[in-house]
Design a protein around this motif. Structure first.
Motif, PDB file in Angstrom:
ATOM      1  N   VAL A  66       0.834  -1.209   0.000  1.00  0.00           N
ATOM      2  CA  VAL A  66       0.000   0.000   0.000  1.00  0.00           C
ATOM      3  C   VAL A  66       0.867   1.256   0.000  1.00  0.00           C
ATOM      4  CG1 VAL A  66      -1.736   1.303   1.293  1.00  0.00           C
ATOM      5  CG2 VAL A  66      -1.889  -1.194   1.147  1.00  0.00           C
ATOM      6  N   TYR A  67       1.939   1.239   0.794  1.00  0.00           N
ATOM      7  CA  TYR A  67       2.801   2.409   0.931  1.00  0.00           C
ATOM      8  C   TYR A  67       4.167   2.154   0.296  1.00  0.00           C
ATOM      9  CZ  TYR A  67      -0.819   3.277   4.382  1.00  0.00           C
ATOM     10  OH  TYR A  67      -2.031   3.449   4.993  1.00  0.00           O
ATOM     11  N   ALA A  68       4.150   1.494  -0.865  1.00  0.00           N
ATOM     12  CA  ALA A  68       5.404   1.143  -1.553  1.00  0.00           C
ATOM     13  C   ALA A  68       6.164   2.381  -2.003  1.00  0.00           C
ATOM     14  CB  ALA A  68       5.104   0.241  -2.745  1.00  0.00           C
ATOM     15  N   ASN A  69       5.459   3.489  -2.225  1.00  0.00           N
ATOM     16  CA  ASN A  69       6.131   4.720  -2.680  1.00  0.00           C
ATOM     17  C   ASN A  69       6.763   5.506  -1.539  1.00  0.00           C
ATOM     18  OD1 ASN A  69       3.691   5.343  -1.542  1.00  0.00           O
ATOM     19  ND2 ASN A  69       3.242   7.034  -2.947  1.00  0.00           N
ATOM     20  N   GLN A  70       6.656   5.003  -0.296  1.00  0.00           N
ATOM     21  CA  GLN A  70       7.279   5.653   0.853  1.00  0.00           C
ATOM     22  C   GLN A  70       8.427   4.796   1.363  1.00  0.00           C
ATOM     23  OE1 GLN A  70       4.443   6.805   3.862  1.00  0.00           O
ATOM     24  NE2 GLN A  70       2.835   7.258   2.359  1.00  0.00           N
ATOM     25  N   ASP A  71       9.351   5.443   2.007  1.00  0.00           N
ATOM     26  CA  ASP A  71      10.514   4.705   2.530  1.00  0.00           C
ATOM     27  C   ASP A  71      10.093   3.663   3.559  1.00  0.00           C
ATOM     28  OD1 ASP A  71      12.159   6.195   0.916  1.00  0.00           O
ATOM     29  OD2 ASP A  71      12.543   7.725   2.449  1.00  0.00           O
ATOM     30  N   ILE A  72       9.254   4.075   4.482  1.00  0.00           N
ATOM     31  CA  ILE A  72       8.711   3.147   5.485  1.00  0.00           C
ATOM     32  C   ILE A  72       7.215   3.423   5.627  1.00  0.00           C
ATOM     33  CG2 ILE A  72      10.864   2.850   6.768  1.00  0.00           C
ATOM     34  CD1 ILE A  72       9.802   4.925   8.774  1.00  0.00           C
ATOM     35  N   PRO A  73       6.430   2.395   5.961  1.00  0.00           N
ATOM     36  CA  PRO A  73       4.993   2.627   6.167  1.00  0.00           C
ATOM     37  C   PRO A  73       4.765   3.572   7.341  1.00  0.00           C
ATOM     38  CG  PRO A  73       5.464   0.287   5.902  1.00  0.00           C
ATOM     39  CD  PRO A  73       6.784   0.972   6.078  1.00  0.00           C
ATOM     40  N   PRO A  74       3.665   4.320   7.352  1.00  0.00           N
ATOM     41  CA  PRO A  74       3.350   5.218   8.467  1.00  0.00           C
ATOM     42  C   PRO A  74       2.978   4.422   9.713  1.00  0.00           C
ATOM     43  CG  PRO A  74       1.529   5.145   6.921  1.00  0.00           C
ATOM     44  CD  PRO A  74       2.650   4.384   6.292  1.00  0.00           C
ATOM     45  N   PRO A  75       2.901   5.066  10.867  1.00  0.00           N
ATOM     46  CA  PRO A  75       2.470   4.357  12.079  1.00  0.00           C
ATOM     47  C   PRO A  75       1.086   3.740  11.906  1.00  0.00           C
ATOM     48  CG  PRO A  75       3.359   6.530  12.614  1.00  0.00           C
ATOM     49  CD  PRO A  75       3.246   6.470  11.128  1.00  0.00           C
ATOM     50  N   VAL A  76       0.814   2.739  12.739  1.00  0.00           N
ATOM     51  CA  VAL A  76      -0.443   1.994  12.619  1.00  0.00           C
ATOM     52  C   VAL A  76      -1.643   2.931  12.696  1.00  0.00           C
ATOM     53  CG1 VAL A  76      -1.922   0.276  13.730  1.00  0.00           C
ATOM     54  CG2 VAL A  76       0.526  -0.153  13.499  1.00  0.00           C
ATOM     55  N   GLU A  77      -1.606   3.897  13.617  1.00  0.00           N
ATOM     56  CA  GLU A  77      -2.752   4.795  13.790  1.00  0.00           C
ATOM     57  C   GLU A  77      -3.080   5.556  12.516  1.00  0.00           C
ATOM     58  OE1 GLU A  77      -1.219   3.532  17.539  1.00  0.00           O
ATOM     59  OE2 GLU A  77      -0.223   4.509  15.829  1.00  0.00           O
ATOM     60  N   GLN A  78      -2.089   5.849  11.688  1.00  0.00           N
ATOM     61  CA  GLN A  78      -2.315   6.568  10.434  1.00  0.00           C
ATOM     62  C   GLN A  78      -2.766   5.650   9.302  1.00  0.00           C
ATOM     63  OE1 GLN A  78       0.977   9.123   9.390  1.00  0.00           O
ATOM     64  NE2 GLN A  78       1.293   9.783  11.521  1.00  0.00           N
ATOM     65  N   GLN A  79      -2.657   4.357   9.499  1.00  0.00           N
ATOM     66  CA  GLN A  79      -3.110   3.403   8.492  1.00  0.00           C
ATOM     67  C   GLN A  79      -4.600   3.074   8.629  1.00  0.00           C
ATOM     68  OE1 GLN A  79      -0.642  -0.145   8.265  1.00  0.00           O
ATOM     69  NE2 GLN A  79       1.184   0.982   8.921  1.00  0.00           N
ATOM     70  N   LEU A  80      -5.225   3.530   9.705  1.00  0.00           N
ATOM     71  CA  LEU A  80      -6.614   3.166   9.990  1.00  0.00           C
ATOM     72  C   LEU A  80      -7.575   4.072   9.222  1.00  0.00           C
ATOM     73  CD1 LEU A  80      -6.253   2.654  13.846  1.00  0.00           C
ATOM     74  CD2 LEU A  80      -5.986   0.955  12.025  1.00  0.00           C
ATOM     75  N   VAL A  81      -7.626   3.881   7.905  1.00  0.00           N
ATOM     76  CA  VAL A  81      -8.522   4.655   7.044  1.00  0.00           C
ATOM     77  C   VAL A  81      -9.319   3.688   6.173  1.00  0.00           C
ATOM     78  CG1 VAL A  81      -7.142   6.754   7.005  1.00  0.00           C
ATOM     79  CG2 VAL A  81      -6.666   4.937   5.347  1.00  0.00           C
ATOM     80  N   HIS A  82     -10.553   4.088   5.851  1.00  0.00           N
ATOM     81  CA  HIS A  82     -11.427   3.231   5.042  1.00  0.00           C
ATOM     82  C   HIS A  82     -11.331   3.656   3.570  1.00  0.00           C
ATOM     83  CE1 HIS A  82     -13.241   3.259   9.147  1.00  0.00           C
ATOM     84  NE2 HIS A  82     -13.292   1.968   8.929  1.00  0.00           N
ATOM     85  N   LYS A  83     -10.326   3.128   2.882  1.00  0.00           N
ATOM     86  CA  LYS A  83     -10.152   3.418   1.458  1.00  0.00           C
ATOM     87  C   LYS A  83      -9.992   2.114   0.685  1.00  0.00           C
ATOM     88  CE  LYS A  83      -8.076   8.009   2.043  1.00  0.00           C
ATOM     89  NZ  LYS A  83      -6.895   8.866   1.746  1.00  0.00           N
ATOM     90  N   LYS A  84     -10.300   2.189  -0.602  1.00  0.00           N
ATOM     91  CA  LYS A  84     -10.245   0.974  -1.416  1.00  0.00           C
ATOM     92  C   LYS A  84      -8.852   0.373  -1.474  1.00  0.00           C
ATOM     93  CE  LYS A  84     -13.834   0.297  -4.813  1.00  0.00           C
ATOM     94  NZ  LYS A  84     -14.158   0.272  -6.252  1.00  0.00           N
ATOM     95  N   ASP A  85      -7.840   1.206  -1.548  1.00  0.00           N
ATOM     96  CA  ASP A  85      -6.480   0.705  -1.692  1.00  0.00           C
ATOM     97  C   ASP A  85      -5.818   0.406  -0.356  1.00  0.00           C
ATOM     98  OD1 ASP A  85      -6.509   0.731  -4.437  1.00  0.00           O
ATOM     99  OD2 ASP A  85      -5.738   2.783  -4.596  1.00  0.00           O
TER     100      ASP A  85
END
Length: 543
Positions: free
Chosen positions: A405-424
């Protein structure tokens, strides 16, 4: 349609009444004409003085007799009219009483029309739609495929399972008809709460001035689902900001006006949730789970008991250390650690956790170590499970592999920032039944889990089917405050073919969205295209 016999009698009486009134009017007119007739000579009426005198007396006596007769007749007709009015009033009262008993009120929500304008056939039809629908009593279903899940919504967003390629797991109600529908439903629920009927259990001396009025801002969440041959059911929850008491309203739209099914007050201030987590190894994931548990359950909710059922000895001491550390730092001691020195079995772990509770009835939340939940979810758990009546099977939003999901970033964001309801970012895990809220007595009554199921998966589906085959209502809906965090899945070789297929299917669906998987599949073609583009660019630059 044949008119009832009583209606025919009333119709006949009314007809005779009209005839009698017409006759009375004619006779009164005749008397008036005779009284007002011009006087004539005595010789013109009867010959001689004697004849004239006898003629006057005769007509006066005749008129007096007729007047008495018609007065008696008028008195009789008035008496009959009064009797008919009384009978009509009694019939009207009986009809009104029958409508109030047999059908929920239609016109208590500012809809056009009155009860007198609604035919008995229509009322009986609408009432039968509610009786047939799964509104108050659960329907026995053959399998999980027969369940009609709810969609959940707030005043601003809708959380939906069926997305296709154009809809999203969370979106605003863009279409005007859907937006108007939800606004109408929320306002109808407010009308029910702010204008309660006597049967709603309100105190008789509780005047409007003493009662808190609710507004659109007090609407918390709602659920709706449509049975295509019956209508749409709505479950609405309202709460004042400074209180713990919720108002729950159930509405039903049987392809016609909204109908109130019930209105009740739900007090969850003393409702304890026993969070049961089966575990084997995975101590890092447990440490992350306890951080969420500390923030939500200990600091915010404060009405939760934690039961951890641990399998094996490897990692047990570390789990104990994590629990003891949280207990020291937060003064939280409402937890139980059950140790089983055997191979991991999720169904057995949850069953042991349920039976380890020795304080009577309790609401249980069967949870996994990879699940992240909010305080709002805990309240939804309390509101949608009811002993002997309802069990709650929320649909979890399952997050995809953050490395993709976050392949375009160096590291994935913290878990709390991943909690979004999006298709991707994730999907509604509508094929999973592991996370559930149900009361202990209901769980024991249906026989709990099938402990013969070994290895991964299957035990949750068996329990789910038991409830579907029973009479309890199963509330199935996506919940915005419940997330399943991505983790690597391993499908063991010793699984049965059916379990292995389910495991691989779950593994594939948890990796990435349709578009991201497509990009991975065609990665070689994309890289080849990029190389060609780079070669052309370099060639043109060399010229």
């Amino acid at each position: 349609m044949r008119m009832p016999r009583r209606g025919l009698v009333i119709q006949a009486r009314t007809r005779w009444l009209l005839v009698g009134l017409a006759l009375l009017f004619s006779l009164v007119l005749l008397m008036y004409l005779l009284e007002c007739a011009p006087q004539t000579d005595g010789n013109g009426s009867l010959p001689g003085v004697v004849g004239e005198s006898m003629g006057k007396e005769y007509y006066q006596a005749l008129l007096q007799e007729q007047e008495e007769h018609y007065q008696n007749r008028a008195t009789s007709l008035k008496r009959q009219i009064a009797q008919l009015k009384q009978e009509l009033q009694e019939m009207s009262d009986k009809l009104k009483s029958l409508q109030e008993k047999k059908s929920p009120k239609i016109n208590g929500m500012n809809y056009q029309g009155t009860k007198e304008q609604t035919s008995n056939d229509l009322l009986e039809f609408l009432h039968s739609q509610i009786d047939k629908a799964e509104v108050s009593v659960g329907a026995k279903l053959p399998s999980e495929y027969g369940v009609i899940p709810f969609e959940s919504f707030t005043s601003m967003k809708v959380f939906q399972l069926e997305m296709g390629l154009t809809r999203h797991p969370e979106e605003k109600p863009v279409r005007k008809d859907k937006r108007d529908e939800l606004v109408e439903v929320i306002e109808a629920g407010l009308e029910v709460i702010n204008n309660p009927d006597e049967e709603d259990g309100q105190d008789e001396d509780d005047g409007v001035g003493d009662r808190q009025l609710y507004s659109e801002n007090d609407f918390i969440e709602g659920y709706y689902r449509t049975e295509r041959d019956k209508g749409t059911q709505y479950e609405l929850f309202y709460k004042k900001t400074d209180g713990m008491e919720y108002r729950h309203v159930t509405l039903f739209r049987p392809f016609g006006p909204l109908m109130k099914v019930k209105s009740e007050t739900v007090d969850i201030s003393r409702s304890i949730i026993n969070v049961i987590v089966p575990l084997a190894g995975r101590t890092e994931a447990f440490a992350q789970f306890m951080q969420n548990f500390r923030d939500v359950c200990i600091h915010q909710d404060k009405r939760v008991h934690l039961t951890v059922v641990y399998f094996g000895q490897d990692g047990l001491s570390e789990v104990k250390s994590i629990l003891e550390s949280v207990a020291r730092e937060t003064d939280f001691h409402n937890y139980t650690l059950v140790s089983l020195n055997e191979e991991f079995n999720r169904g057995r772990g949850l069953d042991m956790g349920a039976r380890a509770w020795e304080k009577g009835e309790v609401l249980m939340f069967f949870c996994d170590v990879d699940v992240y939940f909010t305080a709002e979810f805990l309240n939804s758990c309390r509101l949608n499970a009811e002993p002997g009546k309802k069990v709650f099977y929320p649909v979890v939003f399952s997050l995809y592999n953050p490395a993709i999901v976050y392949a375009n970033q160096d590291i994935p964001p913290p878990v709390e920032q991943q909690l979004v309801h999006k298709k991707d970012s994730g999907f509604w895990r509508d094929f999973g039944f592991g996370m559930t809220c149900q009361y202990r007595t209901d769980f024991l009554t249906v026989g709990g889990f099938d402990l013969e199921v070994k290895g991964w998966g299957g035990e949750d589906v068996h329990l789910y089917r038991k409830y579907l085959h029973g009479e309890l209502m199963v509330v199935r809906t996506p919940v915005p405050g419940l997330f399943h965090l991505w983790h690597e899945k391993h499908c063991a070789d010793e699984l049965t073919p059916e379990q292995y297929r389910m495991c691989i299917q779950s593994k594939a669906m948890n990796e990435a969205s349709h578009s991201h998987l497509g990009m991975l599949v065609f990665r070689d073609e994309i890289e080849a295209h990029l190389r060609k583009q780079a070669y052309r660019t370099n060639s043109e630059a060399a010229r």
